[in-house]
Design an enzyme around this catalytic site. Structure first.
Site, PDB file in Angstrom:
ATOM      1  N   TYR A  43       0.903  -1.282   0.003  1.00 17.62           N
ATOM      2  CA  TYR A  43      -0.054   0.030   0.117  1.00 17.62           C
ATOM      3  C   TYR A  43       0.903   1.261   0.136  1.00 17.62           C
ATOM      4  O   TYR A  43       2.071   1.059  -0.470  1.00 17.62           O
ATOM      5  CB  TYR A  43      -0.832  -0.055   1.350  1.00 17.62           C
ATOM      6  CG  TYR A  43      -2.190   0.741   1.029  1.00 17.62           C
ATOM      7  CD1 TYR A  43      -2.996   0.665   0.003  1.00 17.62           C
ATOM      8  CD2 TYR A  43      -2.547   1.665   2.110  1.00 17.62           C
ATOM      9  CE1 TYR A  43      -3.941   1.483  -0.157  1.00 17.62           C
ATOM     10  CE2 TYR A  43      -3.809   2.637   2.003  1.00 17.62           C
ATOM     11  CZ  TYR A  43      -4.441   2.421   0.994  1.00 17.62           C
ATOM     12  OH  TYR A  43      -5.621   3.080   0.838  1.00 17.62           O
ATOM     13  N   LYS A  98     -20.879 -20.097  -9.100  1.00 16.24           N
ATOM     14  CA  LYS A  98     -20.359 -20.057 -10.559  1.00 16.24           C
ATOM     15  C   LYS A  98     -18.865 -19.460 -10.165  1.00 16.24           C
ATOM     16  O   LYS A  98     -17.776 -20.027 -11.036  1.00 16.24           O
ATOM     17  CB  LYS A  98     -21.161 -19.086 -11.430  1.00 16.24           C
ATOM     18  CG  LYS A  98     -20.622 -19.258 -12.938  1.00 16.24           C
ATOM     19  CD  LYS A  98     -21.902 -19.264 -13.670  1.00 16.24           C
ATOM     20  CE  LYS A  98     -21.233 -19.647 -15.075  1.00 16.24           C
ATOM     21  NZ  LYS A  98     -22.330 -20.033 -16.056  1.00 16.24           N
ATOM     22  N   ASP A 141     -27.459 -15.315 -16.160  1.00 15.80           N
ATOM     23  CA  ASP A 141     -29.263 -15.491 -15.959  1.00 15.80           C
ATOM     24  C   ASP A 141     -29.471 -14.225 -15.926  1.00 15.80           C
ATOM     25  O   ASP A 141     -30.359 -13.871 -15.224  1.00 15.80           O
ATOM     26  CB  ASP A 141     -28.938 -16.129 -14.562  1.00 15.80           C
ATOM     27  CG  ASP A 141     -28.691 -17.537 -14.241  1.00 15.80           C
ATOM     28  OD1 ASP A 141     -28.558 -18.161 -15.554  1.00 15.80           O
ATOM     29  OD2 ASP A 141     -28.714 -17.990 -13.391  1.00 15.80           O
ATOM     30  N   ALA A 202     -30.801 -19.478 -25.018  1.00 11.41           N
ATOM     31  CA  ALA A 202     -29.752 -20.746 -25.241  1.00 11.41           C
ATOM     32  C   ALA A 202     -30.122 -21.076 -26.755  1.00 11.41           C
ATOM     33  O   ALA A 202     -29.188 -21.538 -27.591  1.00 11.41           O
ATOM     34  CB  ALA A 202     -30.291 -21.776 -24.553  1.00 11.41           C
ATOM     35  N   ASN A 290     -34.211 -27.718 -18.638  1.00 14.95           N
ATOM     36  CA  ASN A 290     -33.954 -28.142 -17.167  1.00 14.95           C
ATOM     37  C   ASN A 290     -35.012 -27.682 -16.148  1.00 14.95           C
ATOM     38  O   ASN A 290     -35.450 -26.685 -16.438  1.00 14.95           O
ATOM     39  CB  ASN A 290     -32.541 -27.313 -16.804  1.00 14.95           C
ATOM     40  CG  ASN A 290     -31.195 -28.211 -17.172  1.00 14.95           C
ATOM     41  OD1 ASN A 290     -31.261 -29.222 -17.294  1.00 14.95           O
ATOM     42  ND2 ASN A 290     -30.366 -27.386 -17.593  1.00 14.95           N
TER      43      ASN A 290
END
Ligand SMILES: NC(=O)C1=CN([C@@H]2O[C@H](COP(=O)(O)OP(=O)(O)OC[C@H]3O[C@@H](n4cnc5c(N)ncnc54)[C@H](OP(=O)(O)O)[C@@H]3O)[C@@H](O)[C@H]2O)C=CC1
Ligand SMILES: CC(=O)C(=O)O
Ligand SMILES: [Mg+2]
Length: 753
Positions: A43, A98, A141, A202, A290
């Site tokens: 720093y 994820k 999403d 998709a 899904n």
């Protein structure tokens, strides 16, 4: 029962997320920050130097900051999995998940960012200014059609890869499967006729990629919820109309007649067996909705036994799942500092995945899916997610495509070296634990949880049952266990067993057996009877010995030695083997096996050699090529002392025994683990840093492994008890529920060997 299974999964998932530090992710420092000097470098004032260097030459940001390995996983939560518009905050568990997959599968640092707006302009503006921070942007999403606009605009505005995984990840994996399905059915992509049901994120991405790979536009019929997307329709958005064709077909049923390929990216049950019956010979059917597909494989097979079928699910062969792609695609893109992820890179990824499915599957991967035939063919057109070869197959292909197509800012010259580096970068432990779990799921086992009244044990047993590993047997009083479960709000006891040692009908045979072993060791029959009735470790071990259980786990309320003493009253050691324990330490993507962490206080040279051999075998079973260091404070004679004699003699014994693994010593741990220090000893037989550390005594083994766990932030597995003739594991008293489940699974896998 299905509802109950789902409720159990929900409960476990909530507990998983809330246990310890909430959530699934934390930030770790990569530089020491302990002294005033560290502080002045990391720093102010020292940090000014890299700031100014980056201002002069922005490309040095990749050298002086974490930018080059960092990917943002960004969502507004408008299309969370198949759950719909849950909003930004509720999407965070998925985005954290994820980010963790990025790290685990490809060592990419993923950071989740949830942006609380449904407005396209606001979203784009928020993300576009984040470019300096990251090497890439993974959009996730976000609902169609906004996702198309957002991605298109960000790609134009940013000079790093922007990739909407629900579009392109899905498309790449589906394309890989399609390449192989076309090959297996002897078709040419240029002639094949394809119907796609669904015209959202998709589906549109799949159609675009498959066309870029050579399928003719006139041969692709897209359907949405209103039927065929044809040129006569006036209700189409620009993304659908780009794929509208001239056709007489109006319904999915019309379109399916004579089609070679069906891609489902729509909703459960959209396709009937009658429709499938009208398709061309050897139809290719990817029903990817899904969690439930457009049509089940059973229904397809009821009318077409010549079909090649894939779904989005893990419980059927051929799972089309985007986790096969995104970690490795970004790895390759980041490593060449790509400006974007273009069609060439996507196609290269698809081809690499397709090619990997045609290669021979290594035993450890096959073992993880035992019961399934993993050989290129109709039931194996795509690799499985825990295949450790994915990284070395996909990332170099993506990197090379980036270089060929001119979007790489830092070309990789030695692509073979890069591939080797990628293989070494990932620790095989996760894959081998997955392999063990899969073996147990395929061959479920009855495991006795000896301390069955303890809350942690009950939770571990439930988790064991819910994972499908087999039947947990809780040793304890039924009413006490039921009361504990009720107090914890846990579900019912279906699929579990309770054995109360006092009431069991088996105490007589157990006592007879044990009396046979102990009668000449000072025990009267009634002493043994009392042991079996009142000592749950003895009772559980007797169950294992007399084959009423396949394995046992204990340890949360009594010390290791006390448990071991109970168990060895009942169970012998394996002839020719030593009883000792190995602790696996996992830190910074590396696993080391440390032994003996629990039993032999000052092992003799002979014992050290035996421990080395048994530990090397365990390492090999867990996917690691063993490199064994016989450790000391001394390295090859410096400094001299008496303690180093034993490891040195053990090395001589290993030489005599002509073992088939690398070993050397006596050696200091700092040298054994450091490739640069190893170079000071060119005669040393370790070709790379050691991964099996045989300690000269219990003090050093036990203290160093616990120190690493408590201070070094290492994840530990074990201690794994070795050398007993029946599978028993003793967890440490501070074991978590996950630790207990791991050890129970390990014991169950051992029972299946
Ligand atoms: N296996 C995998 O890896 C993945 C699977 N998926 C699955 O694909 C599906 C779509 O996801 P996504 O593209 O993100 O969602 P979108 O919301 O962007 O698209 C859904 C599309 O499905 C269409 N649709 C809905 N009902 C029907 C029907 N009865 N017949 C024909 N089309 C219908 C919609 O039509 P309209 O435009 O008329 O509203 C829309 O075009 C989901 O089931 C998802 O689970 C998605 C990503 C990855
Ligand atoms: C798999 C995935 O990314 C999804 O269902 O959204
Ligand atoms: Mg998604």
């Amino acid at each position: 029962m299905a509802d109950e299974t789902n409720r159990n999964l929900d409960r476990e998932a909530l507990l998983f997320h809330i246990t310890g530090r909430p959530g699934k992710i934390e930030i770790a420092a990569t530089k020491p920050l302990t002294t005033q000097r560290d502080l002045s470098l990391a720093y102010s004032p020292g940090v000014a130097a890299p700031c100014l260097a980056i201002q002069r030459d922005p490309t040095t940001a990749y050298d002086y900051t974490a930018k080059g390995n960092m990917v943002a996983v960004i969502s507004n939560g408008t299309a969370v999995l198949g759950l719909g518009d849950l909003g930004a905050l509720a999407s965070k568990p998925v985005m954290e998940g994820k980010a963790v997959l990025f790290k685990k599968f490809a060592d990419v640092d993923g950071i989740d960012l949830e942006v609380d707006t449904r407005d396209v302009d606001e979203f784009v503006n928020c993300v576009r200014y984040l470019g300096p921070t990251f090497g890439g942007i993974n959009l996730e999403d976000i609902k169609a059609p906004e996702c198309f606009i957002i991605e298109q605009r960000l790609r134009a505005l940013m000079d790093i890869p922007v990739f909407h995984d629900d579009q392109h990840g899905t498309a790449i994996i589906a394309a890989a499967g399609l390449i192989n399905a076309l090959d297996l059915s002897g078709r040419d992509i240029g002639d094949a006729k394809m119907v796609v049901n669904g015209a959202g994120a998709a589906a549109i991405a799949c159609v675009e990629l498959v066309k870029a790979m050579g399928m003719r536009s006139a041969n692709v019929t897209l359907c949405d919820s209103k039927g065929v997307v044809h040129r006569g329709r006036s209700d189409l958005n620009q993304w659908k109309s780009a794929h509208a064709i001239d056709t007489e077909a109006r319904s999915l049923q019309d379109a399916m007649r004579g089609a070679d390929v069906f891609l489902g990216l729509s909703v459960k049950g959209a396709v009937t067996a009658e429709m499938v019956a009208t398709m061309a010979p050897q139809p290719i059917i990817f029903a990817m909705a899904n969690p439930d597909p457009e049509i089940t494989p059973e229904d397809v097979l009821s009318v077409r036994d010549d079909a090649i079928i894939a779904t989005g699910r893990s419980d059927y062969p051929n799972q089309i799942n985007n986790v096969l792609g995104f970690p490795y695609i970004f790895r390759g893109a980041l490593d060449v500092r790509a400006r974007t992820i273009n069609d060439e890179m996507k196609i290269a990824a698809a081809r690499a995945i397709a090619a990997l499915a045609r290669e021979d599957v290594p035993d450890e991967v096959a073992a993880a899916y035992s019961g399934r035939r993993l050989r290129y063919g109709r039931d194996y057109i795509i690799p499985v997610p825990f295949d450790p070869r994915l990284i070395a197959a996909i990332s170099p292909a993506v990197a090379e495509a980036a270089m060929r197509s001119g979007v790489a800012r830092k070309p990789i010259i030695d692509i073979i070296g890069y591939r080797r580096e990628l293989s070494a970068r990932l620790d095989p432990t996760a894959a081998s634990l997955q392999a063990l779990s899969a073996q147990v799921i395929n061959n479920p086992k009855r495991v006795a949880f000896a301390e069955g009244e303890e809350e942690k044990m009950i939770r571990a047993a439930l988790s064991y049952r819910n994972a499908g590993y087999g039947t947990p047997i809780l040793i304890g009083r039924a009413e006490k266990i039921a009361a504990t479960m009720a107090a914890m709000g846990l579900g019912g006891l279906e699929g579990m067993e309770i054995q109360n040692a006092k009431l069991s009908t088996q105490t007589k045979p157990y006592t007879d057996y044990l009396y046979g072993r102990l009668q000449r060791h000072g025990y009267l029959y009634r002493d043994v009877q009392r042991l079996v009735n009142s000592d749950r470790n003895v009772f559980a071990a007797s169950m294992v010995m007399l084959q009423d259980a396949d394995a046992m786990v204990t340890g949360t309320i009594r010390h290791f030695h006390s448990c071991l003493s109970d168990i060895t009253k009942v169970i012998d050691q394996t002839p020719g083997e030593l009883v000792f324990s190995v602790t696996l330490l996992i830190a910074r993507g590396r696993t080391v096996f440390i032994a003996d962490t629990n039993v032999h206080e000052a092992p003799s040279a002979q014992e050290l050699a035996d421990i080395a051999i048994q530990t090397a075998a365990l390492a090999r079973r867990m996917g690691h090529e063993p490199r064994v260091a016989l450790l000391s404070y001394s390295t090859f004679g410096a400094p001299l002392g008496r303690t180093p004699d034993r490891p040195r003699q053990a090395v001589a014994l290993l030489e005599d025994r002509k073992v088939e693994f690398e070993f050397d010593g006596e050696i200091g741990v700092h040298v054994a683990l450091d490739p640069d220090l190893l170079k000071l000893y060119p005669f040393c037989r370790l070709s790379a840093p050691a991964n099996v550390l045989i300690m000269p005594g219990l003090h050093s083994a036990n203290i160093s492994s616990k120190l690493m766990q408590k201070m070094g932030g290492a994840t530990t597995i074990g201690p794994v008890l070795m050398g007993l003739s029946r599978p028993c594991q003793i967890v440490p008293m501070d074991a978590t529920v996950s630790d207990i489940v791991h050890m129970a699974t390990l014991a169950a896998a051992e029972a299946g060997r």
